[in-house]
Design an enzyme around this catalytic site. Structure first.
Site: not given
Lengths: 767, 767
Positions: B594-595, B354-355, B482
């Site tokens: 995580k993000q 998806w980046d 994640e």
């Protein structure tokens, strides 16, 4: 429940009988007619060689191979271990006038086969018609000795019907067998040769260096000529046998197998020890050994038979179950466990699950306490592996594997091996159950408590405190219901952990009081501290048990009540099993459950819950359960019986005893559902017998299905033997050997003696 | 954030320079000095052969191999596809007097290498001292043409310092390259030979039959002798070159590569087409081609340069990022996508995530709209695969893969490939974003809406209704964070789905009004119904968005607020990265993220949230975020800048531009973090520039880090080019080409022209 019987076999109360040969069902029959003696097992494959669909399966308990797993992350297993397909010790090839027997291509008639529960043997016969019209009747017998671990016996009887002549038999030991699941052979030969009347071979597995000696001797009265045959990973004899029309010529083969997993033992030592054992059967009498086998089984039935009058199907079914439970395990070998398929196939890789303690152990506790203890010894013996595994998972104490053959984790689906915590509490429950019924305090203090403490340590480090609830519980887990893949505060896991902590502390209290020196030695050896005991007490007290207080329904896990609803009856039958027809992730997104979870703990701790609570939870969860696990129906049957749903109880039960005989799940070809077979026993004893064994008193509240005339079952309890006999009028409960025992029967506690207690069932009001 | 720079390279604002050779850092430098032109990429491995630690990596966009996955269950992928390591077209071996050059064993000095952003080439030089004391200076140059897709050029200059003599050069095309991750080679040769001055070879991958032609010609003025060399999967020339002391002898090699994935094209046709292309370079001028390359890059910097005064480290860093974004993709090939490591290594298998839409697309939208459109074309082209994949998952519409090289799913971790839904909404967001900024309504109507409808269909069938909440949402999902592996109602996924439905309906309305015939044709072709539109509207309206209304904090998913708390600062630095040091399951049991997940949608739909909401959510989630994804810090930097945490914004930013140059994650050796490089651009433009592009107006609210003197960046907007220049006093925003545009600057909407708008930053009050 979308489970439909596939009726095929002849119903006989003491045998399994197949009339005629159906190649498409051959693998199913190979599983059903399997033989075993806990040390080894062998499928009912045609030993003379068969070019049709067959799984040549010969297995040895605990003998394993392994493969490397390309692990992605820490805590995920590195080695996949599995029970390896081993020597075909029944290897036979038969030819007459150059024509070789093969049921896939040869002409034959009058095929029949039988598995005899009373004699513990498998017999198969048919008439082979050669291309020139010669007819010969062949009868194959085999049994795996219940008296001598490694001993397998084979007899072939040749009866030429319309000619005289010769038959050539090649009889041998074949290590070239393919492990079908892995598509390859895992053996090489260390040694082979002939001496002292024994033809023998020593094989070794490629990766694990497990060794297996196999040596045989033959007794063939009409042998004309015998020749040694050696080939790659094979040794055998070519024997020419004289045939006289109308007369029977016999071929007997006695095989001694000896498995060795200890790498430190030298080949020579192993060979000579096994060779000595094998020599004992040179010139042996088949009849004599076969009679000893019958004697063994005679005793089994005296100890453990369940008699059902008026229902031959289930009579056959339950005897098949008991027969297979004894075949799979009876406690002569404390280092063994029970694979999900026993010793009858490669499926589930020969691995043992929580089934052992949760489903099989009760049968052994109440029939064969020595075997029950031996199963618990497996867990004690593998405690070091469980300690290592807990470290792998960044926890303390002991984390018992969800699937294992040697005590190490061998489930390669991380979501199961890392998230399913319920083996440890099943072991703890098993210890408690075994000790309560047998009063074996020695085992509890010598081994049980050490396991309990180490399991408690795991549960005290794997759990966490909820930030909002302020309560303790387990995050990121999968409970027994495998249709909720990764959840928080699974009620079963939390409840079982609470019980674990409480029982561990209780045993610590009792041992420190009654056996203080030994206790102190144990505490010192494993560094037991007061702080951790206080910690367990605290965590048990603040354990989260999600429940709707209005309805009395426990919430299977946080958020379960909000899970999208699915009417399970709306699923087309063609979509079962769902694992094969639904996208993997889709299985986990409903309020649909695979097997009992809340209901499981309500069964295990029956004494703690009121009838009203059981009814409320049964109504809620049964309607959401699809029983995709073969272990599921029996637990539902037991609870249905308790809450008075007699018809429903019987419907669930029908599946249990004949699961494999009627191939309900259409996968018996892969092997028997050995651990589900144990659930069938529970189904009768706990279900119709109304037994409950989790409280301070043993409870019996017998009922009887309307279809039955009567049934009876024996149980071992506190060193006494109790017989429960029930017919449509009443029940009789009496001690048949040993001291009087205290049993609660329909709400009254009796001192049950040889005189017995009689209950008029028409007078009994359901609580 | 436990991210520490590993300072090593020389800081230069237009180059990357390494002085001296450190074998232990060779792989890192091979990644950093990589070259590419979106069609192909090549790591900076020593082409002359190197027996030390090196990854010979030559890649072609979209050229892939595959392996079978032993799939357990339905919906789990069957084939793992990956970008395959391809021909070493730079293959060279150099020897003088029988002594062969190898930097691992040869004596050398004055090693230096440079990557030149202005000329787009890689230059390496050193002095080689032979065992007899002879010294020769070697200079290696190479570039991958930005003007001609398949063209790679190599020059080697030989300068003997203290002798005259000869050098032997073997130059060739080598298909025996090992794909390191898989431990094997995936090529065989279809054809090879020499004609018309071209030495060529056609390779084919073993499983996927992807083909690659490679043909070269050399220009060597001082050649004494040239000989054809053929070997297994190799073709080349042995050339002897005359060396005169103090004089430079050059060796130039021009390679034409031509990749073909279409199986229907005949080998002969492919060969002759590629051969014709290669012939164009017979006798070519290296200088001329190199100048064309410089011209191309000159134009790139005119269009896209970000100038930072007063901070050479970040000036170098951001130019390295922009350089690599262009190298990886610039839109000449609409069928390509951007792998997580671009074309610089095997890690992440060359797969796109998806980046592409979430992190890379904004750079292209605002710099190179043609490239942005081409990236979206990749998703349109692979729509049939996404339709198939949705069916695999028992859903309708299009499910875009979480990781892909050819449009099929290639992530072999089911928990990611089946539970991560956020590629589809990222594509939808990308379409909306691209169209809003470029006004490319044609694309929206011709391709965009079809994708939007199919993606909506997936989201309308994958979601479910909560039984208690009565609200719609997604069960069993993994959001962008994640570290929460399988949850219900992830707020990001739910919000993005709601926005997806709304936008799809909005475009349906607009297209049916403004382009009704084309709309009707589309609706007919894909069976769009009113019922499903009503369904989407309903589901958007009743989408669950978990939020604590008191604090204004969104709950990342159901139950997140109860997740056990962990003070992330208590984790020892030695335990990072957690994936390597923590048991896999342990990662998922905390309120640790995580993000950005909630913060991600607050950034994407910035316009929808008040500053107070952003502050509350930033404070809550930033303190729980460990930034284990390299994409994470920039989003936090952007939000920190917005809420006035200038120092924190700069700290997060420092990581972004120099992530690979300073090897922050210690894994640059595996390849560049290509998609994170795009986040560095966003960090400056959205972070310090304060741009927001999700609302009805483009917003700019520039600030400037205290450390900088000034910075400037250009953006393409509605066919105009806007330049933003900021220094410590003020900002200037002006159109440099095209029409005036409307931009909201610090709360006022201006019609920005060539005159520009000036803002006195000292006067601006933070909102």
């Amino acid at each position: 429940m979308a489970k439909i019987a596939d009726k095929y076999l002849v119903v006989d109360t003491w045998k399994v009988i197949e009339k005629g040969f159906d190649p498409s069902r051959n693998r199913v029959s190979e599983s059903i007619f399997s033989l075993g003696n806990e040390y080894m097992g062998v499928r009912a494959y045609p030993e003379e060689g068969y070019s049709g669909d067959s799984l040549v399966g010969s297995y040895f308990n605990g003998l394993f191979e392994e493969g490397k797993v390309p692990a992605h992350y820490k805590g995920i297993i590195r080695f996949l271990r599995f029970m390896v397909s081993a020597v075909d010790w029944l290897y036979t090839r038969i030819s007459v006038n150059g024509e070789t027997l093969d049921l896939a291509t040869s002409k034959f008639s009058d095929f029949t086969r039988e598995l005899d529960f009373k004699r513990g043997k498998y017999v198969r016969s048919f008439v082979w018609e050669l291309s020139d019209g010669k007819q010969i009747k062949l009868t194959f017998e085999r049994f795996v000795s219940m008296n001598v671990s490694g001993l397998g016996c084979q007899r072939i009887v040749f009866e030429p019907l319309n000619f005289s002549g010769e038959v050539n038999v090649r009889a041998g030991l074949d290590f070239t067998i393919i492990h079908e699941d892995q598509g390859r052979n895992f053996w090489h030969t260390v040694q082979q040769g002939q001496a002292d009347g024994i033809t023998a071979i020593l094989g070794e597995t490629i990766n694990t260096k497990n060794r297996l000696y196999s040596g045989f001797t033959t007794v063939v009265p009409n042998a004309l000529q015998t020749k040694l045959v050696e080939a790659d990973r094979f040794i055998g004899q070519d024997i020419t046998i004289k045939l006289v029309q109308g007369e029977a010529s016999t071929f007997d083969k006695f095989v001694n197998n000896y498995a060795e997993k200890d790498l430190s033992i030298a080949n020579e030592h192993l060979w000579s020890k096994a060779h000595e054992q094998a020599k004992a059967y040179v010139g042996a009498s088949y009849e004599e050994l076969e009679q000893q086998q019958a004697d063994y089984w005679d005793n089994v039935w005296k100890e453990s038979d369940i008699v059902i009058e008026g229902d031959p199907d289930n009579q056959q079914g339950i005897r098949f179950c008991i027969f297979n439970l004894y075949q799979t395990y009876h406690g002569d070998n404390p280092g063994f466990n029970i694979g999900a398929k026993g010793l009858t196939g490669e499926a589930y890789r020969g691995l043992a699950f929580w089934d052992t303690e949760s489903y099989c152990l009760p049968f052994y506790i109440f029939n064969n306490p020595k075997a029950a203890k031996s199963l618990l010894e497996f867990r004690y013996k593998s405690l070091p592996h469980a300690l290592d595994r807990a470290k792998d998972l960044d926890c303390k104490g002991a984390f018992y594997p969800i699937a294992t053959i040697d005590g190490t984790e061998s489930c390669d689906l991380w979501q199961h091996s890392n998230l399913q915590l319920h083996v440890g509490t099943a072991v703890a429950y098993g210890i408690r159950h075994y000790v309560n019924i047998t009063d074996d305090i020695d085992f509890l203090y010598e081994k049980g408590l050490e396991m309990l403490i180490q399991i408690s340590r795991f549960y005290a480090t794997r759990g966490q405190w909820g930030q909002q609830s302020g309560l303790y519980g387990y995050f990121g887990v999968m409970g027994p219901d495998e249709f909720q893949l990764m959840v928080n505060n699974n009620c079963y896991i939390n409840l079982m952990a609470k019980k674990l902590f409480e029982y561990t502390l209780e045993v610590i209290d009792s041992m420190s009081l009654h056996s203080s020196e030994a206790f102190q030695a144990l505490a010192d050896r494993i560094d037991l501290t007061n702080e951790e005991q206080a910690d367990w007490k605290h965590k048990a007290a603040f354990m989260k048990l999600p429940k709707d207080n209005e309805t009395g329904i426990f919430e299977e896990h946080d958020g379960f009540f909000d899970m999208p609803h699915l009417d399970i009856h709306s699923i087309p039958v063609t979509e079962f099993p769902l694992y094969s027809h639904w996208s993997y992730d889709r299985l986990y997104r409903y309020d649909m459950i695979k097997q009992p979870d809340v209901l499981m703990f309500m069964f295990l701790y029956s004494d703690d819950y009121s009838l009203a609570e059981k009814i409320a939870n049964y109504e809620y969860y049964e309607s959401r359960c699809i029983h995709e696990s073969s272990l599921s129906p029996s637990i539902h049957s037991i609870l249905a019986a308790e809450i008075g749903k007699k018809e429903e109880a019987y419907q669930f039960f029908e599946f249990a005893t004949r699961l494999d005989l009627d191939n309900y799940n259409r996968n018996t070809r892969e092997g028997l559902h050995t651990t589900s077979i144990a659930a069938a026993w529970m189904n009768i004893v706990y279900g119709f017998g109304g037994m409950r064994s989790d409280g301070s008193h043993l409870i019996l509240q017998p009922t009887i299905p309307t279809k039955w005339d009567s049934y009876s079952f024996p149980i071992s309890y506190k060193e006494s033997k109790v017989l429960v006999e029930v017919n449509q009028q009443g029940a009789s409960i009496k001690v048949v050997s040993g001291d009087a025992v205290s049993i609660a029967i329909y709400g009254h506690t009796y001192n049950v003696t040889v005189e017995g207690i009689k209950v008029d069932l028409s007078q009994v009001v359901q609580q």
